[in-house]
Design a protein around this motif. Structure first.
Motif, PDB file in Angstrom:
ATOM      1  N   LEU A   1       0.860  -1.190   0.000  1.00 50.13           N
ATOM      2  CA  LEU A   1       0.000   0.000   0.000  1.00 50.13           C
ATOM      3  C   LEU A   1       0.891   1.232   0.000  1.00 50.13           C
ATOM      4  O   LEU A   1       1.702   1.408   0.911  1.00 50.13           O
ATOM      5  CB  LEU A   1      -0.895  -0.048   1.245  1.00 50.13           C
ATOM      6  CG  LEU A   1      -1.920   1.060   1.454  1.00 50.13           C
ATOM      7  CD1 LEU A   1      -3.082   0.542   2.304  1.00 50.13           C
ATOM      8  CD2 LEU A   1      -1.304   2.275   2.149  1.00 50.13           C
TER       9      LEU A   1
ATOM     10  N   LYS B   1       0.388   5.157   0.128  1.00 45.40           N
ATOM     11  CA  LYS B   1      -0.689   6.124   0.336  1.00 45.40           C
ATOM     12  C   LYS B   1      -0.241   7.506  -0.147  1.00 45.40           C
ATOM     13  O   LYS B   1       0.678   8.101   0.429  1.00 45.40           O
ATOM     14  CB  LYS B   1      -1.053   6.181   1.827  1.00 45.40           C
ATOM     15  CG  LYS B   1      -2.268   7.040   2.101  1.00 45.40           C
ATOM     16  CD  LYS B   1      -2.597   7.068   3.574  1.00 45.40           C
ATOM     17  CE  LYS B   1      -3.850   7.890   3.828  1.00 45.40           C
ATOM     18  NZ  LYS B   1      -4.104   8.067   5.249  1.00 45.40           N
TER      19      LYS B   1
ATOM     20  N   GLY C   1     -11.370  -2.119  -0.065  1.00 42.38           N
ATOM     21  CA  GLY C   1     -11.128  -1.017  -1.007  1.00 42.38           C
ATOM     22  C   GLY C   1     -11.234  -1.476  -2.455  1.00 42.38           C
ATOM     23  O   GLY C   1     -11.517  -0.676  -3.344  1.00 42.38           O
TER      24      GLY C   1
ATOM     25  N   LYS D   1     -14.810   4.275  -0.484  1.00 40.87           N
ATOM     26  CA  LYS D   1     -13.463   4.551  -0.978  1.00 40.87           C
ATOM     27  C   LYS D   1     -12.858   5.696  -0.170  1.00 40.87           C
ATOM     28  O   LYS D   1     -13.592   6.509   0.410  1.00 40.87           O
ATOM     29  CB  LYS D   1     -13.510   4.922  -2.476  1.00 40.87           C
ATOM     30  CG  LYS D   1     -14.068   3.809  -3.372  1.00 40.87           C
ATOM     31  CD  LYS D   1     -13.183   2.578  -3.391  1.00 40.87           C
ATOM     32  CE  LYS D   1     -13.641   1.471  -4.325  1.00 40.87           C
ATOM     33  NZ  LYS D   1     -14.843   0.735  -3.865  1.00 40.87           N
TER      34      LYS D   1
ATOM     35  N   LEU E   1      -5.816   6.268  -1.477  1.00 44.38           N
ATOM     36  CA  LEU E   1      -5.688   4.812  -1.645  1.00 44.38           C
ATOM     37  C   LEU E   1      -6.049   4.363  -3.062  1.00 44.38           C
ATOM     38  O   LEU E   1      -6.391   3.199  -3.283  1.00 44.38           O
ATOM     39  CB  LEU E   1      -6.556   4.079  -0.609  1.00 44.38           C
ATOM     40  CG  LEU E   1      -6.192   4.349   0.849  1.00 44.38           C
ATOM     41  CD1 LEU E   1      -7.065   3.523   1.785  1.00 44.38           C
ATOM     42  CD2 LEU E   1      -4.718   4.043   1.132  1.00 44.38           C
TER      43      LEU E   1
ATOM     44  N   TYR F   1      -3.649   1.501  -4.512  1.00 47.19           N
ATOM     45  CA  TYR F   1      -3.844   0.276  -3.729  1.00 47.19           C
ATOM     46  C   TYR F   1      -5.205  -0.347  -4.025  1.00 47.19           C
ATOM     47  O   TYR F   1      -5.300  -1.541  -4.355  1.00 47.19           O
ATOM     48  CB  TYR F   1      -3.715   0.609  -2.242  1.00 47.19           C
ATOM     49  CG  TYR F   1      -4.057  -0.527  -1.310  1.00 47.19           C
ATOM     50  CD1 TYR F   1      -3.185  -1.598  -1.133  1.00 47.19           C
ATOM     51  CD2 TYR F   1      -5.267  -0.533  -0.590  1.00 47.19           C
ATOM     52  CE1 TYR F   1      -3.499  -2.643  -0.268  1.00 47.19           C
ATOM     53  CE2 TYR F   1      -5.583  -1.564   0.268  1.00 47.19           C
ATOM     54  CZ  TYR F   1      -4.696  -2.621   0.424  1.00 47.19           C
ATOM     55  OH  TYR F   1      -5.018  -3.652   1.274  1.00 47.19           O
ATOM     56  N   SER F   2      -6.267   0.460  -3.945  1.00 52.62           N
ATOM     57  CA  SER F   2      -7.620  -0.080  -4.126  1.00 52.62           C
ATOM     58  C   SER F   2      -7.822  -0.584  -5.551  1.00 52.62           C
ATOM     59  O   SER F   2      -8.456  -1.621  -5.774  1.00 52.62           O
ATOM     60  CB  SER F   2      -8.669   0.976  -3.786  1.00 52.62           C
ATOM     61  OG  SER F   2      -8.531   1.363  -2.439  1.00 52.62           O
TER      62      SER F   2
ATOM     63  N   ALA G   1      -2.225   3.265   6.599  1.00 57.38           N
ATOM     64  CA  ALA G   1      -3.358   3.770   5.803  1.00 57.38           C
ATOM     65  C   ALA G   1      -4.262   4.681   6.625  1.00 57.38           C
ATOM     66  O   ALA G   1      -4.746   5.704   6.128  1.00 57.38           O
ATOM     67  CB  ALA G   1      -4.157   2.593   5.242  1.00 57.38           C
TER      68      ALA G   1
END
Ligand SMILES: NC(=O)c1ccc[n+]([C@@H]2O[C@H](COP(=O)([O-])OP(=O)(O)OC[C@H]3O[C@@H](n4cnc5c(N)ncnc54)[C@H](OP(=O)(O)O)[C@@H]3O)[C@@H](O)[C@H]2O)c1
Length: 229
Positions: free
Chosen positions: A84, A86, A134, A141, A145, A148-149, A189
């Motif tokens: 992840l 961010k 996510g 949402k 992110l 990542y999502s 996160a």
């Protein structure tokens, strides 16, 4: 007793899932980059667990095959490793995207390809992909992110496609979209947020689902979440 490979076992959810699977008597091979952490896991888990330093951004198929060949067959592959980064969307670089896609999508796809001959030797194999709420369609949402999502959403669709591709090979593929679990990734996160689930608790659910879920589901993307922040 099943032969199980799990990625991202150096900490968090993967560490706990691997530990519990080894303690249940399964033969477990754990992969991630931090070899020292994997040695610690081995010390805790005992002789059922073997480890390999493995970078999903630079997968070394030869080193993996050396470890897997003596196992003969692979019954379960748990693609648990995750990355992840961010950042606000406007600051997300192509390199950031590439790193997240490499760990969260290409890595699981590549491992499935490398391991296919060994998965085919199982009576009924299971590939379990660990995604995120996510990456679950219609979920909440959060800013920062995006990469990542999106990569986790791709992993969900990959799951559905792979289940169809390999239906006649007797290899099932499912995906769990996790909600908040108290780990380093969650703290990164959502700083300060307290998750209702520990890595130990989620690790035990994943250990159970990885070994039993494919008798009930195939090609499914399932939320495993009490909450998202
Ligand atoms: N915690 C949550 O609330 C939450 C929510 C939704 C989904 N998830 C998902 O659940 C899974 C486990 O998350 P976690 O919270 O336990 O995360 P974590 O504590 O950050 O652990 C991530 C794991 O992924 C491994 N990894 C990262 N990059 C890698 C690379 N290039 N090559 C190999 N391994 C790599 C790390 O190992 P090394 O650094 O040693 O390589 C580490 O073992 C992830 O897929 C995550 O996206 C977690």
């Amino acid at each position: 007793m099943k032969n199980i490979i799990i990625t991202g076992a150096s900490r968090g959810i993967g560490y706990q899932a691997a530990l519990q699977l080894a303690r249940q008597g399964h033969r477990v091979l754990v992969l991630s980059r931090n070899e020292e952490a994997l040695r610690q896991l081995k010390a805790e888990a005992g002789e059922n667990l073997d480890h390999l330093a493995f970078d999903l951004q630079r997968p070394d198929a030869r080193a993996l095959l050396e470890k897997v060949k003596p196992m003969g067959r692979v019954d379960v592959l748990i693609n648990n490793a995750g990355l992840l980064i961010k950042l606000p969307f406007e600051e997300l670089t192509t390199t950031d995207w590439q790193h997240m896609m490499a760990v969260n999508l290409y890595g699981p796809a590549h491992l499935a390809q490398i391991l296919r001959p060994f998965l085919e030797k199982s009576e009924r194999a299971h590939i379990l992909n660990i995604s995120s709420m996510g990456g679950y369609q219609g979920s909440s949402k959060f800013p920062g992110l995006m990469g990542y999502s999106t990569s986790k959403g791709a992993l969900s669709i990959f799951t559905e496609c792979l289940a169809e591709e390999w239906r006649d090979k007797n290899i099932a593929c499912n995906c769990l979209c996790l909600g908040a679990v108290q780990t380093e990734m969650l703290a990164q996160a959502f700083p300060g947020y307290e998750a209702p689930l520990s890595s130990d608790k989620m690790g035990s659910f994943i250990a159970y689902f990885a070994t039993e879920g494919h008798h009930f589901f195939n090609g499914k993307v399932l939320p495993a979440a009490l909450s998202t922040p």
